[in-house]
Design a protein around this motif. Structure first.
Motif, PDB file in Angstrom:
ATOM      1  N   GLU A 192       0.813  -1.207   0.000  1.00 18.81           N
ATOM      2  CA  GLU A 192       0.000   0.000   0.000  1.00 18.81           C
ATOM      3  C   GLU A 192       0.852   1.266   0.000  1.00 18.81           C
ATOM      4  O   GLU A 192       1.988   1.281   0.484  1.00 18.81           O
ATOM      5  CB  GLU A 192      -0.919   0.019   1.227  1.00 18.81           C
ATOM      6  N   GLU A 193       0.246   2.306  -0.505  1.00 24.69           N
ATOM      7  CA  GLU A 193       0.825   3.639  -0.443  1.00 24.69           C
ATOM      8  C   GLU A 193       1.010   4.056   1.019  1.00 24.69           C
ATOM      9  O   GLU A 193       0.101   3.847   1.842  1.00 24.69           O
ATOM     10  CB  GLU A 193      -0.126   4.606  -1.150  1.00 24.69           C
ATOM     11  N   PHE A 194       2.160   4.620   1.356  1.00 26.24           N
ATOM     12  CA  PHE A 194       2.359   5.124   2.709  1.00 26.24           C
ATOM     13  C   PHE A 194       1.684   6.488   2.828  1.00 26.24           C
ATOM     14  O   PHE A 194       1.969   7.417   2.062  1.00 26.24           O
ATOM     15  CB  PHE A 194       3.851   5.257   3.018  1.00 26.24           C
ATOM     16  N   LEU A 195       0.776   6.602   3.779  1.00 29.77           N
ATOM     17  CA  LEU A 195       0.082   7.866   4.033  1.00 29.77           C
ATOM     18  C   LEU A 195       0.873   8.648   5.072  1.00 29.77           C
ATOM     19  O   LEU A 195       0.969   8.236   6.227  1.00 29.77           O
ATOM     20  CB  LEU A 195      -1.341   7.590   4.528  1.00 29.77           C
ATOM     21  N   ASP A 196       1.431   9.749   4.663  1.00 32.92           N
ATOM     22  CA  ASP A 196       2.335  10.517   5.517  1.00 32.92           C
ATOM     23  C   ASP A 196       1.568  11.613   6.241  1.00 32.92           C
ATOM     24  O   ASP A 196       1.153  12.606   5.638  1.00 32.92           O
ATOM     25  CB  ASP A 196       3.463  11.125   4.671  1.00 32.92           C
ATOM     26  N   GLY A 197       1.350  11.417   7.536  1.00 31.97           N
ATOM     27  CA  GLY A 197       0.645  12.411   8.330  1.00 31.97           C
ATOM     28  C   GLY A 197       0.240  11.834   9.671  1.00 31.97           C
ATOM     29  O   GLY A 197       0.395  10.634   9.927  1.00 31.97           O
ATOM     30  N   PRO A 198      -0.269  12.654  10.582  1.00 30.09           N
ATOM     31  CA  PRO A 198      -0.672  12.178  11.907  1.00 30.09           C
ATOM     32  C   PRO A 198      -1.766  11.120  11.805  1.00 30.09           C
ATOM     33  O   PRO A 198      -2.672  11.235  10.982  1.00 30.09           O
ATOM     34  CB  PRO A 198      -1.196  13.444  12.603  1.00 30.09           C
TER      35      PRO A 198
END
Length: 414
Positions: A192-198
């Motif tokens: 999966e795409e890495f979701l960068d954020g809190p």
């Protein structure tokens, strides 16, 4: 006075983290239990039980029908991730209120959930289901590093790893594949795409198709490559709730959840919510307790009410905050000393140790997981989430844990 309704609870779980759930259900209902072992701590809260192999769907259904023959059941419920599908099947067979078992299967299979999110326009992550390392490598190249490898059907961030380049992919695929092989709804691995954020979660209640976002939980996650959850906090006045509630409701609608309490995990990417997954049951790590401390809303009671086709009471009676700090050692090894130093402030709601001197602790970096490396937890209260988190940090500094590395478990790589 008329007798209280009877609710069947499937898989009560561990007293350390789920004891409060059974206690709160028993405050309003007579409880009968379907469990994998003879009850111990559960006994004060139940009126009857059956012991079955919970991993055997046929045995679970037979045990549930046997209890239904002895009691006039008003509802069936579970907060156990691995039991949500068979529990829904049992409720359907008994003619009781439930979200459809097929929907629960979709929640358990993250590949199915991603597909439904895409079909219904719910902001999520690019995701590819793979069966071999070569397929994983090709998927990662298409998506673009960093990526996340995870089992399609599991929980607790076990087997979930961030991969920053092709050199890290083989080891991560093996870890995800090993865990995926234990899945029931799917044994595949997702890239999966890495979701960068809190990272946050939204605790939601759905009754007859209408969903209420009750609270937002802000998370603290361990550094990569693991996604171990280190802390949570809930603030009744968190302004994020209004921002993320539409995405949470959209995810629940996309999956087809009609009834129950859900734990929706997401990340805020450039300030906008992107879905990670939906757990169609009460959150773990005492999050339901945090919600009650902060808002007064009893998510456990709400889940029981909905299981019995009763409208839940979601009226807030408090406006404060609470936080949990999950306690881990700095290194794997054998625990030799564990103390809390200093006075216990009134805002320290709970301090719980789940291990004792002589126990061996194995952190994820050494091949363990959240079950093998955690010392325990502490919970704090305050007027704001920021203050509750600060108090949790303060209390954690008063916990002294000494480990002997030389006599403890060796690294999995050793």
């Amino acid at each position: 006075m008329p007798a209280r309704p009877v609710v069947l609870v499937v898989a009560p779980g561990d007293e350390n983290y789920r004891g409060y759930c059974l206690e709160q259900v028993a405050d309003a209902y007579r409880v009968v239990l379907l469990t994998g072992t003879e009850p111990s701590w559960e006994k004060p809260h139940i009126t009857d039980h059956a012991v079955v192999d919970l991993s055997d769907p046929a045995a679970l259904l037979a045990g549930g029908r046997a209890l239904a023959a002895r009691h006039d059941l008003a509802g069936v419920m579970t907060w156990d991730e691995w039991s949500v599908v068979p529990t829904a099947r049992l409720a359907r067979q008994l003619g009781l209120s439930t979200t459809a078992p097929e929907v629960m299967q979709g929640c358990r299979n993250k590949a199915t959930a991603r597909s439904l999110f895409a079909r219904h326009g719910v902001p999520s992550a690019a995701s590819v289901s793979v069966r071999t390392r070569q397929e994983a490598e090709a998927a990662a190249d298409r998506i673009g590093y960093p990526v996340v490898l995870k089992p399609a059907s599991h929980a607790g961030a076990i087997g979930v790893l961030r991969v920053d380049d092709r050199d890290q992919l083989t080891a991560a695929y093996r870890a995800a594949e090993r865990t995926a092989g234990q899945g029931t709804e799917s044994t595949s691995v997702l890239v999966e795409e890495f979701l960068d954020g809190p990272e946050i979660s939204v605790e939601c209640v759905t009754y007859r198709g209408a969903t209420t976002a009750v609270a937002v939980n802000r998370k603290t996650i361990s550094p990569p490559p693991h996604f171990e959850q280190l802390a949570h906090s809930v603030d009744a006045d968190d302004p994020l709730r209004e921002t993320v509630a539409p995405a949470a409701r959209a995810a629940i609608n996309a999956l087809g959840i009609t009834d129950g309490v859900s734990h929706i995990e997401m990340r805020l990417v450039d300030g906008r919510p992107r879905l990670i997954e939906v757990n169609a049951r009460l959150a773990g790590d005492m999050i339901g307790h945090l919600v009650r401390l902060a808002t007064g809303i009893d998510l456990v009671r709400a889940a029981a009410d909905i299981a019995c086709d009763r409208a839940p009471d979601l009226t807030p009676t408090r406006s404060s905050a609470a936080a949990i700090r999950l306690l881990y050692p700095d290194t794997s090894g054998t625990l030799t000393h564990l103390t809390y130093d200093g006075p216990r402030p009134t805002w320290l709601d709970r301090l719980h140790y789940q291990c004792r001197p002589g126990d061996q602790l194995l952190l994820p970096a050494d091949g363990g997981n959240l079950y093998t490396g955690r010392i325990g937890y502490l919970i704090t209260t305050a007027t704001t989430g920021q203050q509750a988190r600060a108090r949790a940090d303060q209390a954690a500094r008063a916990v002294t844990a000494v480990l002997d590395r030389t006599s403890g478990p060796r690294s999995a790589a050793a």
